[in-house]
Design a protein around this motif. Structure first.
Motif, PDB file in Angstrom:
ATOM      1  N   TYR A  97       1.509  -2.019  -3.357  1.00 49.35           N
ATOM      2  CA  TYR A  97       0.248  -2.746  -3.191  1.00 49.35           C
ATOM      3  C   TYR A  97      -0.915  -1.971  -3.797  1.00 49.35           C
ATOM      4  CZ  TYR A  97      -3.396  -5.485  -0.880  1.00 49.35           C
ATOM      5  OH  TYR A  97      -4.484  -6.273  -0.623  1.00 49.35           O
ATOM      6  N   VAL A  98      -0.981  -0.661  -3.539  1.00 49.84           N
ATOM      7  CA  VAL A  98      -2.073   0.157  -4.076  1.00 49.84           C
ATOM      8  C   VAL A  98      -2.009   0.201  -5.606  1.00 49.84           C
ATOM      9  CG1 VAL A  98      -3.017   2.492  -4.184  1.00 49.84           C
ATOM     10  CG2 VAL A  98      -2.304   1.532  -1.979  1.00 49.84           C
ATOM     11  N   VAL A  99      -0.812   0.383  -6.157  1.00 48.68           N
ATOM     12  CA  VAL A  99      -0.659   0.422  -7.617  1.00 48.68           C
ATOM     13  C   VAL A  99      -1.077  -0.909  -8.233  1.00 48.68           C
ATOM     14  CG1 VAL A  99       1.044   0.548  -9.478  1.00 48.68           C
ATOM     15  CG2 VAL A  99       1.124   2.202  -7.598  1.00 48.68           C
ATOM     16  N   ARG A 100      -0.666  -2.003  -7.612  1.00 48.95           N
ATOM     17  CA  ARG A 100      -0.978  -3.325  -8.158  1.00 48.95           C
ATOM     18  C   ARG A 100      -2.474  -3.621  -8.119  1.00 48.95           C
ATOM     19  NH1 ARG A 100       2.261  -5.684  -5.209  1.00 48.95           N
ATOM     20  NH2 ARG A 100       0.893  -6.568  -3.604  1.00 48.95           N
ATOM     21  N   ARG A 101      -3.153  -3.192  -7.067  1.00 55.06           N
ATOM     22  CA  ARG A 101      -4.571  -3.501  -6.919  1.00 55.06           C
ATOM     23  C   ARG A 101      -5.497  -2.529  -7.644  1.00 55.06           C
ATOM     24  NH1 ARG A 101      -6.299  -6.519  -2.650  1.00 55.06           N
ATOM     25  NH2 ARG A 101      -8.303  -6.208  -3.709  1.00 55.06           N
ATOM     26  N   THR A 102      -5.049  -1.316  -7.901  1.00 55.08           N
ATOM     27  CA  THR A 102      -5.946  -0.318  -8.487  1.00 55.08           C
ATOM     28  C   THR A 102      -5.551   0.130  -9.885  1.00 55.08           C
ATOM     29  OG1 THR A 102      -4.716   1.567  -7.579  1.00 55.08           O
ATOM     30  CG2 THR A 102      -6.398   0.580  -6.169  1.00 55.08           C
ATOM     31  N   GLY A 103      -4.301  -0.089 -10.275  1.00 53.57           N
ATOM     32  CA  GLY A 103      -3.826   0.432 -11.552  1.00 53.57           C
ATOM     33  C   GLY A 103      -3.528   1.916 -11.519  1.00 53.57           C
ATOM     34  N   LEU A 104      -3.559   2.526 -10.333  1.00 52.90           N
ATOM     35  CA  LEU A 104      -3.299   3.950 -10.184  1.00 52.90           C
ATOM     36  C   LEU A 104      -1.844   4.249 -10.546  1.00 52.90           C
ATOM     37  CD1 LEU A 104      -4.794   6.516  -9.032  1.00 52.90           C
ATOM     38  CD2 LEU A 104      -3.574   6.056  -6.899  1.00 52.90           C
ATOM     39  N   PRO A 105      -1.581   5.262 -11.370  1.00 52.90           N
ATOM     40  CA  PRO A 105      -0.187   5.611 -11.698  1.00 52.90           C
ATOM     41  C   PRO A 105       0.575   6.010 -10.436  1.00 52.90           C
ATOM     42  CG  PRO A 105      -1.724   6.704 -13.186  1.00 52.90           C
ATOM     43  CD  PRO A 105      -2.549   6.110 -12.087  1.00 52.90           C
ATOM     44  N   SER A 106       1.812   5.566 -10.344  1.00 56.18           N
ATOM     45  CA  SER A 106       2.608   5.872  -9.159  1.00 56.18           C
ATOM     46  C   SER A 106       2.849   7.369  -9.014  1.00 56.18           C
ATOM     47  CB  SER A 106       3.942   5.127  -9.220  1.00 56.18           C
ATOM     48  OG  SER A 106       4.655   5.489 -10.391  1.00 56.18           O
ATOM     49  N   GLU A 107       2.719   8.146 -10.145  1.00 62.28           N
ATOM     50  CA  GLU A 107       2.916   9.583 -10.045  1.00 62.28           C
ATOM     51  C   GLU A 107       1.861  10.248  -9.164  1.00 62.28           C
ATOM     52  OE1 GLU A 107       2.366   8.376 -13.615  1.00 62.28           O
ATOM     53  OE2 GLU A 107       4.274   7.484 -13.030  1.00 62.28           O
ATOM     54  N   LEU A 108       0.717   9.589  -8.993  1.00 64.61           N
ATOM     55  CA  LEU A 108      -0.345  10.153  -8.156  1.00 64.61           C
ATOM     56  C   LEU A 108      -0.181   9.787  -6.684  1.00 64.61           C
ATOM     57  CD1 LEU A 108      -3.524   9.627 -10.378  1.00 64.61           C
ATOM     58  CD2 LEU A 108      -2.170  11.699 -10.057  1.00 64.61           C
ATOM     59  N   ILE A 109       0.865   9.048  -6.346  1.00 65.80           N
ATOM     60  CA  ILE A 109       1.076   8.622  -4.968  1.00 65.80           C
ATOM     61  C   ILE A 109       2.253   9.389  -4.376  1.00 65.80           C
ATOM     62  CG2 ILE A 109       1.629   6.692  -3.444  1.00 65.80           C
ATOM     63  CD1 ILE A 109       0.270   4.841  -5.387  1.00 65.80           C
ATOM     64  N   GLU A 110       2.002  10.000  -3.251  1.00 69.68           N
ATOM     65  CA  GLU A 110       3.036  10.740  -2.525  1.00 69.68           C
ATOM     66  C   GLU A 110       3.401   9.962  -1.267  1.00 69.68           C
ATOM     67  OE1 GLU A 110       3.285  14.806   0.120  1.00 69.68           O
ATOM     68  OE2 GLU A 110       2.021  14.801  -1.683  1.00 69.68           O
ATOM     69  N   LYS A 111       4.686   9.659  -1.112  1.00 67.29           N
ATOM     70  CA  LYS A 111       5.138   8.855   0.027  1.00 67.29           C
ATOM     71  C   LYS A 111       5.807   9.752   1.064  1.00 67.29           C
ATOM     72  CE  LYS A 111       7.572   6.224  -2.564  1.00 67.29           C
ATOM     73  NZ  LYS A 111       8.530   5.186  -3.020  1.00 67.29           N
ATOM     74  N   ARG A 112       5.485   9.476   2.325  1.00 68.36           N
ATOM     75  CA  ARG A 112       6.098  10.205   3.426  1.00 68.36           C
ATOM     76  C   ARG A 112       6.562   9.200   4.484  1.00 68.36           C
ATOM     77  NH1 ARG A 112       1.802  15.190   4.396  1.00 68.36           N
ATOM     78  NH2 ARG A 112       1.731  15.911   2.220  1.00 68.36           N
ATOM     79  N   SER A 113       7.859   8.965   4.521  1.00 76.50           N
ATOM     80  CA  SER A 113       8.436   8.071   5.524  1.00 76.50           C
ATOM     81  C   SER A 113       8.745   8.890   6.759  1.00 76.50           C
ATOM     82  CB  SER A 113       9.705   7.415   4.968  1.00 76.50           C
ATOM     83  OG  SER A 113      10.357   6.689   5.969  1.00 76.50           O
ATOM     84  N   GLU A 114       8.048   8.606   7.854  1.00 80.82           N
ATOM     85  CA  GLU A 114       8.131   9.460   9.033  1.00 80.82           C
ATOM     86  C   GLU A 114       8.948   8.862  10.164  1.00 80.82           C
ATOM     87  OE1 GLU A 114       4.050  10.324   9.807  1.00 80.82           O
ATOM     88  OE2 GLU A 114       3.872  11.655   8.075  1.00 80.82           O
ATOM     89  N   GLY A 115       9.592   7.704   9.927  1.00 80.94           N
ATOM     90  CA  GLY A 115      10.431   7.121  10.968  1.00 80.94           C
ATOM     91  C   GLY A 115       9.624   6.719  12.188  1.00 80.94           C
ATOM     92  N   ILE A 116      10.194   6.952  13.352  1.00 79.21           N
ATOM     93  CA  ILE A 116       9.502   6.605  14.596  1.00 79.21           C
ATOM     94  C   ILE A 116       8.292   7.510  14.785  1.00 79.21           C
ATOM     95  CG2 ILE A 116       9.705   6.507  17.103  1.00 79.21           C
ATOM     96  CD1 ILE A 116      12.640   5.816  16.741  1.00 79.21           C
ATOM     97  N   ALA A 117       7.153   6.935  15.088  1.00 81.16           N
ATOM     98  CA  ALA A 117       5.890   7.677  15.214  1.00 81.16           C
ATOM     99  C   ALA A 117       5.788   8.303  16.602  1.00 81.16           C
ATOM    100  CB  ALA A 117       4.711   6.746  14.936  1.00 81.16           C
ATOM    101  N   TRP A 118       6.647   9.314  16.847  1.00 79.51           N
ATOM    102  CA  TRP A 118       6.646   9.951  18.164  1.00 79.51           C
ATOM    103  C   TRP A 118       5.318  10.653  18.453  1.00 79.51           C
ATOM    104  CZ3 TRP A 118      10.113   8.254  21.246  1.00 79.51           C
ATOM    105  CH2 TRP A 118      11.400   7.944  20.810  1.00 79.51           C
ATOM    106  N   GLY A 119       4.748  11.305  17.435  1.00 76.78           N
ATOM    107  CA  GLY A 119       3.497  12.022  17.654  1.00 76.78           C
ATOM    108  C   GLY A 119       2.364  11.096  18.035  1.00 76.78           C
ATOM    109  N   MET A 120       2.270   9.988  17.341  1.00 75.51           N
ATOM    110  CA  MET A 120       1.219   9.023  17.655  1.00 75.51           C
ATOM    111  C   MET A 120       1.435   8.407  19.037  1.00 75.51           C
ATOM    112  SD  MET A 120       0.017   5.773  15.379  1.00 75.51           S
ATOM    113  CE  MET A 120      -1.310   4.706  15.928  1.00 75.51           C
ATOM    114  N   LEU A 121       2.718   8.172  19.392  1.00 69.15           N
ATOM    115  CA  LEU A 121       3.017   7.653  20.717  1.00 69.15           C
ATOM    116  C   LEU A 121       2.528   8.625  21.787  1.00 69.15           C
ATOM    117  CD1 LEU A 121       4.343   5.718  22.709  1.00 69.15           C
ATOM    118  CD2 LEU A 121       6.518   6.896  22.293  1.00 69.15           C
ATOM    119  N   ARG A 122       2.780   9.920  21.580  1.00 67.74           N
ATOM    120  CA  ARG A 122       2.328  10.884  22.573  1.00 67.74           C
ATOM    121  C   ARG A 122       0.811  10.891  22.706  1.00 67.74           C
ATOM    122  NH1 ARG A 122       0.314  15.198  24.466  1.00 67.74           N
ATOM    123  NH2 ARG A 122       1.486  16.560  25.878  1.00 67.74           N
TER     124      ARG A 122
END
Length: 416
Positions: A97-122
């Motif tokens: 979505y960000v790449v499509r709306r901004t034209g930003l190269p995907s190389e500048l995007i770092e993805k972090r899949s964190e699974g269940i948000a235990w920290g936020m739940l706490r």
């Protein structure tokens, strides 16, 4: 003197570098349960997306973006493996979505899949006044995500203890009040510091790059419970098979005895209070001479269980639909009888009485409307002749049952 000056220069450089890594803008967007795609019209997403996308576009034009970090998480409800996949897919979706709306190269995007948000739940639990808050925090702080026995089998874990605590009351509260906020993704835009200018201060809602979850090994003083906890796992049925003893014993809803009717029912338990039952009856018997009985009928029945503990015991209410056909010869006139199609609909009420986790007795009654097409015929060799055609409309009791059942599921607990 020179050494002190050198240390001062190095310290200043390190301070500037650290400030350059500060997040200067962030957003959080939300998802419905189990959903992976970015939905601008869901909750506050549109406002956050428009603001953040504008900020990234402006920075991209000035060529001052170092990277955009996308973090995604899920709520604990649902299967753990599915949550891991869903978290990754949400990160992929927001990146696209960000790449499509901004034209930003995907190389500048770092993805972090964190699974269940235990920290936020706490964090959410600690900030709330929910019931049994301290006990929930104790589990979140000191119980590992998974607990294994000596053979490497999972016997317990953080989510199970949360669900079992106080009969599930605090867990249901979190499902309703807290979990919707955990189904989210965070995008953080990090800017390069420009020469001679201090890095902007981060917005107040900027979140840390690493989760605050105490999702680590428990403190040494707290050890995993022994395998005995597995005996406390409540049995959760998934599917049941059953048969109506009354129909085998020739007892029909109108209490006229014809013959035994083989029957089979299957029931799928798909939510804490909801199940779906499907039933089939079939008989095709000849008794020599001119006596004949044949019937087939099929029905579907969604049910709502009054005791919403996910174990499906005791009373339920249902609504059913039924269709079938029949052929009956009573022997009064050789080869003569009645045949036709039937259908009906109505309500049901019953109860499941457990003998154990898996075996039990279900009793119930159906009432409503049934329409039957009636075709009276006679036989004169070698042909059958239609004598009369009419209809039978019935309001009242349309079914009774006393069924034995066997359930397939998970867990074990003999308490009722």
């Amino acid at each position: 003197m020179r050494k002190g000056l050198f240390l001062l220069i190095i310290g200043t450089f390190m301070l500037d570098s650290a400030r350059a890594q500060q997040a200067v803008d962030s957003m959080r967007i939300y998802y419905p349960f189990g959903y992976r795609y970015v939905l601008p019209d869901y909750r506050t997403n549109r406002r956050e997306l428009e603001r953040f996308i504008g900020s990234v576009q402006e920075a991209f034009r000035k060529d001052i973006i170092e990277r955009v970090v996308v973090r995604s998480g899920t709520s604990p409800d649902g299967m753990s493996e599915a949550n891991e996949r869903l978290s990754a897919r949400r990160a992929d979706s927001l990146e696209a979505y960000v790449v499509r709306r901004t034209g930003l190269p995907s190389e500048l995007i770092e993805k972090r899949s964190e699974g269940i948000a235990w920290g936020m739940l706490r964090d959410r639990v600690a900030q709330s006044d929910m019931p049994y808050r301290d006990e929930i925090l104790q589990i979140l702080d000191y119980t590992p995500v998974w607990i294994f026995d000596d053979r490497g089998r999972i016997i317990d874990g953080r989510k199970k203890q949360l669900m079992d605590l106080r009969g599930g009351v605090p867990y249901k509260y979190m499902v309703r009040e807290i979990f919707p906020d955990l189904r989210s993704s965070i995008a953080v835009s990090l800017y390069l510091k420009q020469t001679g200018q201090p890095a902007p201060e981060p917005k107040r809602d900027t979140l840390p790059e690493t989760p605050a979850a105490p999702d680590h090994e428990p403190k040494p003083a707290v050890r995993a419970p022994q395998p005995t906890v597995s005996s406390e796992t409540p049995f959760r049925p998934l599917l049941a098979v059953k048969t109506n003893l009354l129909y085998w014993a020739t007892v029909m809803p109108d209490f006229n005895s014809y013959t035994f009717v083989p029957n089979l029912e299957a029931e799928w338990f798909f939510a804490d209070r909801w199940s779906l039952a499907g039933t089939g009856n079939f008989a095709k018997w000849g008794y020599g001479g001119a006596q004949w009985f044949g019937i087939s009928s099929w029905s579907l029945e969604p049910r709502w269980w009054l005791k919403g503990d996910g174990r499906f015991r005791w009373f339920y209410l249902g609504a059913y639909g039924q269709a079938g056909d029949y052929d009956v010869q009573d022997g009064s006139t050789p080869g003569s009888g009645y045949t036709g199609n039937l259908w009906g609909a109505g309500l049901s009420f019953g109860a499941a009485i457990p003998f154990s986790d898996r075996f039990g007795l279900e009793i119930g009654i159906r009432g409503g409307y049934r329409h039957a097409q009636v075709k009276g015929y006679s036989y004169e060799a070698p042909d059958y002749f239609l004598n009369v055609e009419t209809a039978d409309d019935h309001w009242g009791v349309t079914g009774i049952k006393a069924s034995v059942y066997y359930r397939f599921g998970r867990g074990s607990n003999s308490s009722k």
